[in-house]
Design a protein around this motif. Structure first.
Motif, PDB file in Angstrom:
ATOM      1  N   ASP A 236      -5.556   3.358  -0.271  1.00 37.75           N
ATOM      2  CA  ASP A 236      -4.305   2.942   0.378  1.00 37.75           C
ATOM      3  C   ASP A 236      -4.112   1.432   0.296  1.00 37.75           C
ATOM      4  OD1 ASP A 236      -3.768   5.548   0.982  1.00 37.75           O
ATOM      5  OD2 ASP A 236      -4.476   5.434   3.063  1.00 37.75           O
ATOM      6  N   LYS A 237      -5.207   0.684   0.441  1.00 42.90           N
ATOM      7  CA  LYS A 237      -5.097  -0.776   0.317  1.00 42.90           C
ATOM      8  C   LYS A 237      -4.676  -1.175  -1.097  1.00 42.90           C
ATOM      9  CE  LYS A 237      -8.419  -2.006   3.934  1.00 42.90           C
ATOM     10  NZ  LYS A 237      -9.741  -2.638   4.223  1.00 42.90           N
ATOM     11  N   MET A 238      -5.248  -0.493  -2.097  1.00 38.78           N
ATOM     12  CA  MET A 238      -4.859  -0.784  -3.481  1.00 38.78           C
ATOM     13  C   MET A 238      -3.392  -0.449  -3.717  1.00 38.78           C
ATOM     14  SD  MET A 238      -8.228   0.516  -5.583  1.00 38.78           S
ATOM     15  CE  MET A 238      -7.453   0.172  -7.142  1.00 38.78           C
ATOM     16  N   LYS A 239      -2.955   0.688  -3.179  1.00 42.46           N
ATOM     17  CA  LYS A 239      -1.546   1.056  -3.324  1.00 42.46           C
ATOM     18  C   LYS A 239      -0.644   0.025  -2.659  1.00 42.46           C
ATOM     19  CE  LYS A 239      -2.145   6.089  -3.610  1.00 42.46           C
ATOM     20  NZ  LYS A 239      -1.844   7.386  -2.941  1.00 42.46           N
ATOM     21  N   GLU A 240      -1.055  -0.421  -1.501  1.00 41.11           N
ATOM     22  CA  GLU A 240      -0.258  -1.430  -0.799  1.00 41.11           C
ATOM     23  C   GLU A 240      -0.225  -2.742  -1.575  1.00 41.11           C
ATOM     24  OE1 GLU A 240       2.268  -2.790   2.074  1.00 41.11           O
ATOM     25  OE2 GLU A 240       1.457  -0.769   1.818  1.00 41.11           O
ATOM     26  N   THR A 241      -1.376  -3.093  -2.186  1.00 42.78           N
ATOM     27  CA  THR A 241      -1.407  -4.313  -3.000  1.00 42.78           C
ATOM     28  C   THR A 241      -0.486  -4.185  -4.207  1.00 42.78           C
ATOM     29  OG1 THR A 241      -3.703  -4.689  -2.319  1.00 42.78           O
ATOM     30  CG2 THR A 241      -2.918  -5.877  -4.268  1.00 42.78           C
ATOM     31  N   VAL A 242      -0.547  -3.015  -4.881  1.00 46.48           N
ATOM     32  CA  VAL A 242       0.331  -2.797  -6.041  1.00 46.48           C
ATOM     33  C   VAL A 242       1.794  -2.829  -5.616  1.00 46.48           C
ATOM     34  CG1 VAL A 242       1.011  -1.113  -7.781  1.00 46.48           C
ATOM     35  CG2 VAL A 242      -1.413  -1.517  -7.323  1.00 46.48           C
ATOM     36  N   ARG A 243       2.076  -2.209  -4.477  1.00 46.13           N
ATOM     37  CA  ARG A 243       3.451  -2.205  -3.975  1.00 46.13           C
ATOM     38  C   ARG A 243       3.921  -3.627  -3.659  1.00 46.13           C
ATOM     39  NH1 ARG A 243       2.579   0.762  -0.009  1.00 46.13           N
ATOM     40  NH2 ARG A 243       2.724   2.738  -1.118  1.00 46.13           N
ATOM     41  N   THR A 244       3.019  -4.419  -3.086  1.00 46.10           N
ATOM     42  CA  THR A 244       3.368  -5.808  -2.777  1.00 46.10           C
ATOM     43  C   THR A 244       3.614  -6.603  -4.049  1.00 46.10           C
ATOM     44  OG1 THR A 244       2.008  -5.682  -0.774  1.00 46.10           O
ATOM     45  CG2 THR A 244       2.618  -7.873  -1.560  1.00 46.10           C
ATOM     46  N   GLU A 246       4.571  -5.405  -6.918  1.00 48.03           N
ATOM     47  CA  GLU A 246       5.840  -4.943  -7.488  1.00 48.03           C
ATOM     48  C   GLU A 246       7.026  -5.584  -6.780  1.00 48.03           C
ATOM     49  OE1 GLU A 246       5.839  -0.741  -7.249  1.00 48.03           O
ATOM     50  OE2 GLU A 246       4.535  -0.445  -9.000  1.00 48.03           O
ATOM     51  N   GLU A 247       6.955  -5.646  -5.475  1.00 50.09           N
ATOM     52  CA  GLU A 247       8.054  -6.277  -4.735  1.00 50.09           C
ATOM     53  C   GLU A 247       8.182  -7.746  -5.094  1.00 50.09           C
ATOM     54  OE1 GLU A 247      10.297  -4.913  -2.836  1.00 50.09           O
ATOM     55  OE2 GLU A 247       9.464  -2.893  -3.042  1.00 50.09           O
ATOM     56  N   LYS A 248       7.034  -8.435  -5.190  1.00 49.12           N
ATOM     57  CA  LYS A 248       7.081  -9.849  -5.553  1.00 49.12           C
ATOM     58  C   LYS A 248       7.603 -10.042  -6.972  1.00 49.12           C
ATOM     59  CE  LYS A 248       3.446 -11.521  -2.458  1.00 49.12           C
ATOM     60  NZ  LYS A 248       2.128 -12.192  -2.363  1.00 49.12           N
ATOM     61  N   SER A 249       7.173  -9.158  -7.901  1.00 44.76           N
ATOM     62  CA  SER A 249       7.655  -9.280  -9.279  1.00 44.76           C
ATOM     63  C   SER A 249       9.153  -9.013  -9.361  1.00 44.76           C
ATOM     64  CB  SER A 249       6.894  -8.304 -10.181  1.00 44.76           C
ATOM     65  OG  SER A 249       7.123  -6.960  -9.762  1.00 44.76           O
ATOM     66  N   LYS A 250       9.609  -8.008  -8.585  1.00 47.84           N
ATOM     67  CA  LYS A 250      11.048  -7.753  -8.571  1.00 47.84           C
ATOM     68  C   LYS A 250      11.805  -8.972  -8.043  1.00 47.84           C
ATOM     69  CE  LYS A 250      10.841  -2.725  -7.961  1.00 47.84           C
ATOM     70  NZ  LYS A 250      11.138  -1.604  -7.038  1.00 47.84           N
ATOM     71  N   HIS A 251      11.249  -9.575  -7.007  1.00 44.02           N
ATOM     72  CA  HIS A 251      11.889 -10.772  -6.454  1.00 44.02           C
ATOM     73  C   HIS A 251      11.865 -11.912  -7.466  1.00 44.02           C
ATOM     74  CE1 HIS A 251      13.266 -13.537  -3.389  1.00 44.02           C
ATOM     75  NE2 HIS A 251      12.229 -14.329  -3.639  1.00 44.02           N
ATOM     76  N   PHE A 252      10.730 -12.043  -8.190  1.00 42.32           N
ATOM     77  CA  PHE A 252      10.632 -13.105  -9.193  1.00 42.32           C
ATOM     78  C   PHE A 252      11.628 -12.887 -10.323  1.00 42.32           C
ATOM     79  CE2 PHE A 252       8.715 -14.650 -13.172  1.00 42.32           C
ATOM     80  CZ  PHE A 252       8.664 -16.012 -12.889  1.00 42.32           C
ATOM     81  N   VAL A 253      11.707 -11.637 -10.806  1.00 41.73           N
ATOM     82  CA  VAL A 253      12.662 -11.331 -11.878  1.00 41.73           C
ATOM     83  C   VAL A 253      14.087 -11.585 -11.414  1.00 41.73           C
ATOM     84  CG1 VAL A 253      13.616  -9.450 -13.276  1.00 41.73           C
ATOM     85  CG2 VAL A 253      11.140  -9.681 -13.017  1.00 41.73           C
ATOM     86  N   TYR A 254      14.362 -11.223 -10.195  1.00 45.73           N
ATOM     87  CA  TYR A 254      15.697 -11.472  -9.654  1.00 45.73           C
ATOM     88  C   TYR A 254      16.000 -12.960  -9.598  1.00 45.73           C
ATOM     89  CZ  TYR A 254      19.582 -11.433  -6.329  1.00 45.73           C
ATOM     90  OH  TYR A 254      20.782 -11.644  -5.703  1.00 45.73           O
TER      91      TYR A 254
END
Length: 361
Positions: A236-244, A246-254
């Motif tokens: 679950d921690k790994m999933k949360e890290t990956v999700r985080t 992804e969110e940061k990368s989406k924000h960066f791409v935006y």
């Protein structure tokens, strides 16, 4: 009443005169916890006469409230319990609410294992705002002796038949005696419902308590199950890290996309500005042609006299300005002869020379 008002006024004056003493006065709670009932029962100076429903509904004197009794297990005390006690407290205009709580031994015998201990359940009832008195180790079935001991006028409970201890309804004899007042159950919440939620999400709560520092032994969890829960936590921690990420990368791409749009917009504005300036400078009516024309005029004005005909320097005004002493001789002003005329001149000169020599002879 007048004396009480006068005394209150004097107290207010004293408090205004001594503000420091008012600050140091200890704060009192809105209401102290409810008292435990005496083992000897309720004691009163005047004889306790039984009230009827009509008398209780009309209201009783302040020194003789209607004594209403409500009992139960009250495990995992929740809002459904509080609402039932609120109804029992407000069933009559003047009510003294007595709450009986069954002990662990009696509850485990007739109903089942409890989450909270009997002392925890006693203390939870004492802090309910509607409760005036708590009876510990209350009986499972109400006997006439118990009702007389605590001077109980009425018993409050929901009117659904309560089947237990071999009886179809443990409150049947209370209803027949005209001492029963009904309350309404709160749908959607009960102790059984809360326990069902915990059992349904057992793994979630075990993992949560393991994360909070409880040992597997305290939670009655085996070695393999503990390792399984620990592994699930890591996943679950790994999933949360990956999700985080992804969110940061989406924000960066935006953000990059926004910056690129801004750069393209600025580049378009600068290019338009450059083209307009270029056309203004190098166009047909631009400043560059005006500069060239002016520079040509200046060069024509400053050019020497040997400039070709048709140039601005060979104009009549230019020739008039030159002094006569500087003009060349008339021989130099004759136009130069062409090559054919030069040849003819040489021939005529040779003929003249030969003729002169003949004459001399």
């Amino acid at each position: 009443m007048a004396g009480r008002r006068r005394g209150r006024g004097n107290n207010n004056v004293q408090q205004q005169q001594n503000p420091k003493s008012q600050r140091k006065a200890p704060r009192k709670a809105l209401r102290e916890p409810a008292a435990f009932a005496k083992s000897t029962g309720y004691e009163c100076e005047v004889p306790h006469e039984k009230l009827t429903l009509a008398q209780a509904r009309r209201g009783t004197p302040a020194n003789r409230p209607a004594r209403v009794y409500a009992d139960g297990i009250f495990d995992l005390f929740h809002s459904g319990h509080a609402r039932a006690l609120m109804q029992a407290k407000n069933v009559f205009p003047n009510t003294h609410l007595i709450v009986g709580v069954c002990s662990d031994e009696l509850t485990h015998k007739f109903k089942g294992y409890t989450v909270m201990t009997e002392d925890e359940r006693y203390d939870a009832l004492r802090h309910c705002r509607y409760v005036d008195e708590v009876v510990r180790d209350a009986p499972w079935t109400l006997t006439p002796e118990f009702l007389t001991l605590h001077k109980i006028d009425f018993v409050a409970h929901d009117d659904i038949p309560y089947t237990s201890a071999g009886s179809e309804d443990v409150y049947k004899h209370i209803k027949e005696a005209g001492m029963f007042v009904a309350t309404q159950r709160t749908e959607g919440i009960s102790t059984s419902d809360l326990i069902t939620r915990i059992v349904k999400d057992y793994n979630i709560y075990v993992r949560r308590n393991l994360q909070r520092g409880y040992t597997a032994r305290e939670l009655n969890v085996g070695f393999i199950d503990e390792k399984k829960y620990r592994l699930q936590d890591q996943v679950d921690k790994m999933k949360e890290t990956v999700r985080t990420v992804e969110e940061k990368s989406k924000h960066f791409v935006y953000r990059v996309e926004e910056k690129s749009h801004d750069l393209i917009h600025k580049w378009e504005e600068k290019s338009r500005e450059f083209i307009s300036n270029f056309l203004e400078l190098f166009g047909a009516d631009g400043a560059w042609n005006a500069i060239q024309e002016r520079s040509g005029r200046m060069l024509q004005f400053l050019s020497p006299l040997s400039s070709p005909r048709g140039s601005p320097s060979s104009s009549p005004t230019r020739r008039r300005s030159v002094s006569p002493d500087l003009l060349p001789s008339s021989a130099s002003l004759t136009p130069p002869s062409s090559p054919s005329s030069r040849k003819k001149g040489k021939r005529s000169a040779n003929k003249a020379a030969s003729a002169q020599s003949r004459r001399v002879q």
